[in-house]
Write a protein that holds these residues in place. Sequence first.
Motif, mmCIF file in Angstrom:
data_model
loop_
_atom_site.group_PDB
_atom_site.id
_atom_site.type_symbol
_atom_site.label_atom_id
_atom_site.label_comp_id
_atom_site.label_asym_id
_atom_site.label_seq_id
_atom_site.Cartn_x
_atom_site.Cartn_y
_atom_site.Cartn_z
ATOM 1 N N LEU A 39 0.914 -1.266 0.070
ATOM 2 C CA LEU A 39 0.092 0.159 0.040
ATOM 3 C C LEU A 39 0.805 1.292 0.039
ATOM 4 C CD1 LEU A 39 -2.867 -0.569 2.520
ATOM 5 C CD2 LEU A 39 -3.040 -0.079 -0.115
ATOM 6 N N VAL A 40 0.504 2.180 -0.900
ATOM 7 C CA VAL A 40 1.366 3.414 -0.960
ATOM 8 C C VAL A 40 0.481 4.606 -0.436
ATOM 9 C CG1 VAL A 40 2.409 4.921 -2.376
ATOM 10 C CG2 VAL A 40 2.568 2.489 -2.948
ATOM 11 N N LEU A 41 0.851 5.151 0.594
ATOM 12 C CA LEU A 41 0.253 6.246 1.573
ATOM 13 C C LEU A 41 0.877 7.535 1.293
ATOM 14 C CD1 LEU A 41 -0.167 4.321 4.799
ATOM 15 C CD2 LEU A 41 -1.904 4.211 2.927
ATOM 16 N N LEU A 42 0.259 8.580 0.950
ATOM 17 C CA LEU A 42 0.892 9.989 1.077
ATOM 18 C C LEU A 42 0.619 10.173 2.408
ATOM 19 C CD1 LEU A 42 1.903 12.569 -0.534
ATOM 20 C CD2 LEU A 42 -0.775 13.176 -0.589
ATOM 21 N N ASP A 43 1.836 10.530 3.012
ATOM 22 C CA ASP A 43 1.899 10.854 4.544
ATOM 23 C C ASP A 43 1.326 12.101 4.820
ATOM 24 O OD1 ASP A 43 4.842 10.216 6.894
ATOM 25 O OD2 ASP A 43 2.719 11.061 7.034
ATOM 26 N N GLN A 44 0.102 12.031 5.572
ATOM 27 C CA GLN A 44 -0.448 13.228 5.557
ATOM 28 C C GLN A 44 0.298 14.205 6.985
ATOM 29 O OE1 GLN A 44 -4.716 13.461 5.417
ATOM 30 N NE2 GLN A 44 -4.853 11.598 4.282
ATOM 31 N N THR A 45 1.098 13.395 7.607
ATOM 32 C CA THR A 45 1.668 14.237 8.758
ATOM 33 C C THR A 45 2.868 14.997 8.268
ATOM 34 O OG1 THR A 45 3.421 12.436 9.230
ATOM 35 C CG2 THR A 45 1.470 12.155 10.343
ATOM 36 N N ARG A 46 3.205 14.813 6.986
ATOM 37 C CA ARG A 46 4.534 15.520 6.266
ATOM 38 C C ARG A 46 4.080 16.891 5.829
ATOM 39 N NH1 ARG A 46 9.131 12.486 5.997
ATOM 40 N NH2 ARG A 46 10.092 14.160 5.459
ATOM 41 N N LEU A 47 2.739 16.800 5.447
ATOM 42 C CA LEU A 47 2.312 18.011 4.608
ATOM 43 C C LEU A 47 2.033 19.188 5.717
ATOM 44 C CD1 LEU A 47 -0.522 16.085 2.470
ATOM 45 C CD2 LEU A 47 1.636 16.955 1.675
ATOM 46 N N PRO A 48 1.962 20.264 4.906
ATOM 47 C CA PRO A 48 1.981 20.897 3.564
ATOM 48 C C PRO A 48 3.609 20.898 3.065
ATOM 49 C CG PRO A 48 1.852 22.657 4.789
ATOM 50 C CD PRO A 48 1.862 21.680 5.682
ATOM 51 N N ASP A 89 6.115 18.813 2.899
ATOM 52 C CA ASP A 89 6.758 17.629 2.035
ATOM 53 C C ASP A 89 5.695 16.512 1.437
ATOM 54 O OD1 ASP A 89 9.583 18.543 2.458
ATOM 55 O OD2 ASP A 89 9.272 18.040 4.336
ATOM 56 N N GLU A 90 5.747 16.511 0.207
ATOM 57 C CA GLU A 90 4.800 15.301 -0.241
ATOM 58 C C GLU A 90 5.871 13.862 -0.312
ATOM 59 O OE1 GLU A 90 2.549 17.931 -3.439
ATOM 60 O OE2 GLU A 90 2.044 15.876 -3.500
ATOM 61 N N VAL A 91 5.486 13.158 0.825
ATOM 62 C CA VAL A 91 6.312 12.175 1.102
ATOM 63 C C VAL A 91 5.347 10.790 1.202
ATOM 64 C CG1 VAL A 91 7.769 10.687 2.688
ATOM 65 C CG2 VAL A 91 8.027 13.248 2.452
ATOM 66 N N GLU A 92 5.841 9.861 0.407
ATOM 67 C CA GLU A 92 4.866 8.443 0.145
ATOM 68 C C GLU A 92 5.646 7.445 1.217
ATOM 69 O OE1 GLU A 92 4.666 7.447 -3.893
ATOM 70 O OE2 GLU A 92 2.944 8.274 -4.060
ATOM 71 N N LEU A 93 4.787 6.753 1.753
ATOM 72 C CA LEU A 93 5.155 5.717 2.675
ATOM 73 C C LEU A 93 4.716 4.427 2.040
ATOM 74 C CD1 LEU A 93 3.558 6.663 6.045
ATOM 75 C CD2 LEU A 93 6.138 6.476 5.482
ATOM 76 N N VAL A 94 5.527 3.532 1.604
ATOM 77 C CA VAL A 94 5.188 2.095 1.322
ATOM 78 C C VAL A 94 5.141 1.044 2.422
ATOM 79 C CG1 VAL A 94 6.017 0.233 -0.065
ATOM 80 C CG2 VAL A 94 6.526 2.748 -0.759
ATOM 81 N N VAL A 95 3.970 0.658 2.685
ATOM 82 C CA VAL A 95 3.337 -0.420 3.725
ATOM 83 C C VAL A 95 3.292 -1.655 3.129
ATOM 84 C CG1 VAL A 95 1.611 -0.802 5.098
ATOM 85 C CG2 VAL A 95 2.123 1.319 4.909
ATOM 86 N N THR A 96 4.073 -2.604 3.908
ATOM 87 C CA THR A 96 3.988 -3.985 3.483
ATOM 88 C C THR A 96 3.465 -4.954 4.198
ATOM 89 O OG1 THR A 96 6.282 -4.252 4.451
ATOM 90 C CG2 THR A 96 6.424 -3.537 2.043
ATOM 91 N N ASP A 97 2.975 -4.304 5.415
ATOM 92 C CA ASP A 97 2.362 -5.297 6.480
ATOM 93 C C ASP A 97 1.362 -4.627 7.300
ATOM 94 O OD1 ASP A 97 5.505 -5.233 8.606
ATOM 95 O OD2 ASP A 97 3.753 -3.868 8.414
ATOM 96 N N VAL A 98 0.728 -5.324 8.073
ATOM 97 C CA VAL A 98 -0.373 -4.925 8.725
ATOM 98 C C VAL A 98 0.055 -3.938 10.103
ATOM 99 C CG1 VAL A 98 -2.533 -5.423 10.301
ATOM 100 C CG2 VAL A 98 -2.386 -6.356 7.915
ATOM 101 N N PRO A 99 0.829 -4.446 10.746
ATOM 102 C CA PRO A 99 1.512 -3.546 11.799
ATOM 103 C C PRO A 99 1.922 -2.051 11.363
ATOM 104 C CG PRO A 99 2.247 -5.871 12.116
ATOM 105 C CD PRO A 99 1.551 -5.894 10.755
ATOM 106 N N GLY A 100 2.622 -2.007 9.854
ATOM 107 C CA GLY A 100 3.035 -0.805 9.615
ATOM 108 C C GLY A 100 1.767 0.012 9.074
ATOM 109 N N LEU A 101 0.706 -0.756 8.632
ATOM 110 C CA LEU A 101 -0.525 0.105 8.313
ATOM 111 C C LEU A 101 -1.144 0.740 9.536
ATOM 112 C CD1 LEU A 101 -2.665 1.180 6.417
ATOM 113 C CD2 LEU A 101 -3.629 -1.164 6.201
ATOM 114 N N VAL A 102 -1.326 -0.221 10.435
ATOM 115 C CA VAL A 102 -1.829 0.075 11.819
ATOM 116 C C VAL A 102 -1.110 1.399 12.549
ATOM 117 C CG1 VAL A 102 -2.274 -0.611 14.288
ATOM 118 C CG2 VAL A 102 -2.959 -2.104 12.426
#
Length: 355
Positions: free
Chosen positions: A20-29, A31-44
Amino acid sequence: MADLRVPALRWAEPPDGPVLVLLDQTRLPADEVELVVTDVPGLVAAIRSLSVRGAPVLGLAGAYGVALAAARGYDVSEAARLLAGARPTAVNLEYGVRRAVAAYEAAGDGSARAAAAALAEAHALFREDAEASARMVAAGRELLGELLPGGRFRILTHCNTGALVSAGGGTALAVVRAAHEAGELRRLWVDETRPLLQGARLTACEAARAGMPFSLLVDGAAGSLFAAGEVDAVLIGADRIAADGSVANKVGSYPLAVLAKHHGVPFVVVAPVSTVDLATPDGAAIHVEQRPGHEVTEIRPGVSVAPVGTQAYNPAFDVTPPELVTAIVTELGVVSPVDHGTLAEVCSRSRSTKS
Ligand SMILES: CSC[C@H]1O[C@H](OP(=O)(O)O)[C@H](O)[C@@H]1O
């Protein structure tokens, strides 16, 4: 100015496995940084830190999180439990988890076909959310035309309800953006929305990129705007709407509803029917998420604005009773929540029978 890289959540299948690729909303405005999530703990963790946030997109995170667990051979039941419990107030999160788990189980546990079924359900939810957003925009603009004939209105909004929270344009802010594009928006008043500043960081970012005429204000300044007659309507989102029409939304929404009532200003909630939870009877039954005190005492990590050891009260949401809500705009129709029947009736409509 270019739009943000939305949707803020997307599924991808690189050679080493689905992510899952997330636009990290804590870094806005900044920086537009994408988080790549590979597992459920990371998504949680991303859900809990509000890297991904906003009720509709939390529903997508729940559904795609189950699909990710199934595709990578994790325990789907454990994944569902962790995801649904990541944030308790936004009903969309548990709704998305439930949708994907139901598809997975209907296809037969543990099979590749079941994993594919969970992913297909997540994709279906994504499409439904995008369509719901477009329908809410149409219904919301029609309602504003009835409530505020002649256009050129001044809208106050709280928190962030734009394209960052949806597979489409969002909820309340999507209605405001459409009104702007039609030349009807005179001013958008943006509450900064302490303590995590979704308004200052995210709504101001989306409004600026859309070229909207907007002003940022501290939450405590809203009252003087109402008193000066500078607010024609309030438009906000929702995280959970109970069967009696009580609305849980970002903390600070309830005081706006009281101000709106006192000043005779429409208070309008824009939310998909997936945010209505008929199993929750009323506002008292809504579990309001309590967040860490450091979000209040620190202006940024490690920099405290309060004396060390200060105790903080930090509910993430508050609940507005139905009698203070003028209307709830959904993709299946607009309801006045004090008429409980229409809320349940609208939620029973299928998308094909929307009137
Ligand atoms: C249309 S997003 C709904 C809702 O979600 C936000 O909360 P959070 O930023 O904590 O995820 C806010 O309450 C929005 O109105």
